[in-house]
Write a protein that holds these residues in place. Sequence first.
Motif, short mmCIF file in Angstrom:
data_model
loop_
_atom_site.label_atom_id
_atom_site.label_comp_id
_atom_site.label_asym_id
_atom_site.label_seq_id
_atom_site.Cartn_x
_atom_site.Cartn_y
_atom_site.Cartn_z
N GLY A 172 0.80 -1.25 -0.09
CA GLY A 172 -0.07 0.06 -0.08
C GLY A 172 0.84 1.20 0.12
N ILE A 173 1.89 1.13 -0.52
CA ILE A 173 3.15 2.28 -0.42
C ILE A 173 3.01 3.18 -1.84
CG2 ILE A 173 4.38 1.43 1.33
CD1 ILE A 173 6.45 0.65 -0.85
N GLY A 174 2.04 2.80 -2.61
CA GLY A 174 2.13 3.54 -4.08
C GLY A 174 3.25 3.24 -4.92
N GLY A 175 4.36 2.52 -4.40
CA GLY A 175 5.41 2.33 -5.15
C GLY A 175 6.79 3.04 -5.12
N GLY A 176 6.11 4.46 -4.73
CA GLY A 176 7.23 5.64 -4.69
C GLY A 176 8.40 5.42 -3.88
N PHE A 192 3.82 5.49 3.49
CA PHE A 192 4.95 5.35 4.63
C PHE A 192 4.37 6.23 5.99
CE2 PHE A 192 5.57 9.36 2.37
CZ PHE A 192 6.13 10.18 3.20
N LEU A 193 3.18 7.17 5.63
CA LEU A 193 2.81 7.73 6.66
C LEU A 193 1.42 7.44 7.03
CD1 LEU A 193 3.59 11.42 6.00
CD2 LEU A 193 4.78 10.06 7.66
N SER A 194 0.53 6.96 6.12
CA SER A 194 -0.89 6.60 6.50
C SER A 194 -1.00 5.37 6.95
CB SER A 194 -1.69 6.73 5.01
OG SER A 194 -1.22 5.88 4.24
N VAL A 195 -0.21 4.25 6.52
CA VAL A 195 -0.35 3.17 6.84
C VAL A 195 0.27 3.00 8.50
CG1 VAL A 195 0.83 0.49 6.89
CG2 VAL A 195 0.05 1.97 4.82
N LEU A 205 -3.98 -3.93 9.80
CA LEU A 205 -2.94 -3.76 9.06
C LEU A 205 -3.33 -3.86 7.70
CD1 LEU A 205 -0.04 -2.94 8.58
CD2 LEU A 205 0.45 -5.33 8.57
N HIS A 206 -4.05 -4.92 7.47
CA HIS A 206 -4.46 -5.31 6.14
C HIS A 206 -5.57 -4.29 5.65
CE1 HIS A 206 -3.28 -9.62 6.83
NE2 HIS A 206 -2.56 -9.42 5.86
N ALA A 207 -6.52 -3.74 6.41
CA ALA A 207 -7.26 -2.77 6.22
C ALA A 207 -6.53 -1.41 5.74
CB ALA A 207 -8.50 -2.48 7.22
N ALA A 208 -5.48 -1.14 6.63
CA ALA A 208 -4.62 0.12 6.48
C ALA A 208 -3.97 0.08 5.03
CB ALA A 208 -3.57 0.29 7.66
N VAL A 209 -3.52 -1.20 4.51
CA VAL A 209 -2.70 -1.30 3.43
C VAL A 209 -3.58 -1.10 2.50
CG1 VAL A 209 -1.61 -2.74 1.75
CG2 VAL A 209 -0.68 -2.62 4.18
N SER A 210 -4.84 -1.48 2.22
CA SER A 210 -5.82 -1.53 1.31
C SER A 210 -6.28 0.00 1.19
CB SER A 210 -6.81 -2.52 1.36
OG SER A 210 -7.35 -2.47 2.55
N THR A 211 -6.61 0.77 2.20
CA THR A 211 -7.07 1.98 2.44
C THR A 211 -5.98 2.94 2.00
OG1 THR A 211 -8.42 1.35 4.25
CG2 THR A 211 -8.07 3.83 4.02
N SER A 212 -4.69 2.73 2.25
CA SER A 212 -3.71 3.52 1.87
C SER A 212 -3.46 3.45 0.44
CB SER A 212 -2.27 3.12 2.37
OG SER A 212 -1.01 3.72 1.86
N ALA A 213 -3.65 2.29 -0.28
CA ALA A 213 -3.73 2.07 -1.82
C ALA A 213 -4.69 3.17 -2.39
CB ALA A 213 -4.07 0.65 -2.22
N ALA A 214 -5.90 3.06 -1.81
CA ALA A 214 -6.96 4.03 -2.06
C ALA A 214 -6.63 5.55 -2.11
CB ALA A 214 -8.40 3.69 -1.52
N LEU A 215 -6.02 5.80 -1.04
CA LEU A 215 -5.61 7.30 -0.79
C LEU A 215 -4.41 7.54 -1.63
CD1 LEU A 215 -5.41 7.34 3.16
CD2 LEU A 215 -7.02 8.63 1.81
N GLY A 216 -3.97 6.68 -2.30
CA GLY A 216 -2.84 6.91 -3.45
C GLY A 216 -3.11 7.82 -4.36
N PHE A 217 -4.45 7.79 -4.97
CA PHE A 217 -4.75 8.24 -6.26
C PHE A 217 -5.22 9.78 -5.92
CE2 PHE A 217 -8.15 10.16 -9.10
CZ PHE A 217 -7.38 9.71 -10.24
N PRO A 218 -6.04 10.30 -4.98
CA PRO A 218 -5.90 11.50 -4.68
C PRO A 218 -4.57 12.38 -4.37
CG PRO A 218 -6.94 10.42 -2.80
CD PRO A 218 -6.61 9.44 -3.87
#
Length: 272
Positions: A24-28, A163-166, A176-189
């Motif tokens: 869920g780190i966006g790859g950046g 790296f901050l949201s998770v 943790l699994h919910a945090a990772v998936s939610t972080s992935a969704a936050l990556g777009f905005p």
Amino acid sequence: MDVLMLVCLLALGAVAGFAAGLLGIGGGMLLVPFLTMLFTWHGMPLELVVHSAIATSMTSILFTSLSSVRAHQRKGTIQWKIVLAMAPGIILGGLLSGGAAFAFISTAWLSTFFALFVGYSGFSMLRNTKPKPSRQMPGIVGTSAVGVVIGFLSGLVGAGGGFLSVPFMVWCNVALHAAVSTSAALGFPIALANTIGYIASGLTMDIDYPHMLGYIYWPALLALVATSVLMAPVGAKMAYRLPVSTLKRVFSGLLFVLAAYMLFKAVQAFGL
């Protein structure tokens, strides 16, 4: 762009996409150090290398995050209430970062900032400190304010905010699994706001290097996206097969390695 450079970018996109889905780190966090290496090798001016690596990395997250979110959504673990509460702040922070502060920070300080924040994030995950059972996510105003910080800082390091949201969501007792998936969704905005900023601020700087859109090196962007969107769903599937403790170790270990490299680049840029 020569064939070897293209192959390296395609491979990097595949690995970054897998990491985006898995962590869920966006790859950046993974892309910026390696893009810094590749752009330096390709002969990009030193004063432009880190800025372009960060901007190109962040823009790729626009596409990778959508691919990753589709896979996580099938598992039903994305906390959309958190996404909706945090998104306004994230967009504001991203516009302030990519559209204003980013262009005025030197390569040396940008590299230092990246290294310190990534290293701290890795340490936070490795500590494995148990949050207070009573701690919850803050209200809409508080969550949006946290979003401003995440959007701003993410724009300075070219990452999707994981790296901050998770760590923040785990600290607030989000699984943790919910945090990772939610972080992935936050990556777009995060990526959308900062991409607009990178283009706008880069156009005002009159950058003298071919194939640039603001600070974004678009040939590299196309190569990264071609493979990252294919591998993000694969990483997302693996996220549900690995135990939480393994995910935390992988996450923190990756961040430590990348922080060390960018700190080395900072030392070089400072001429020490």
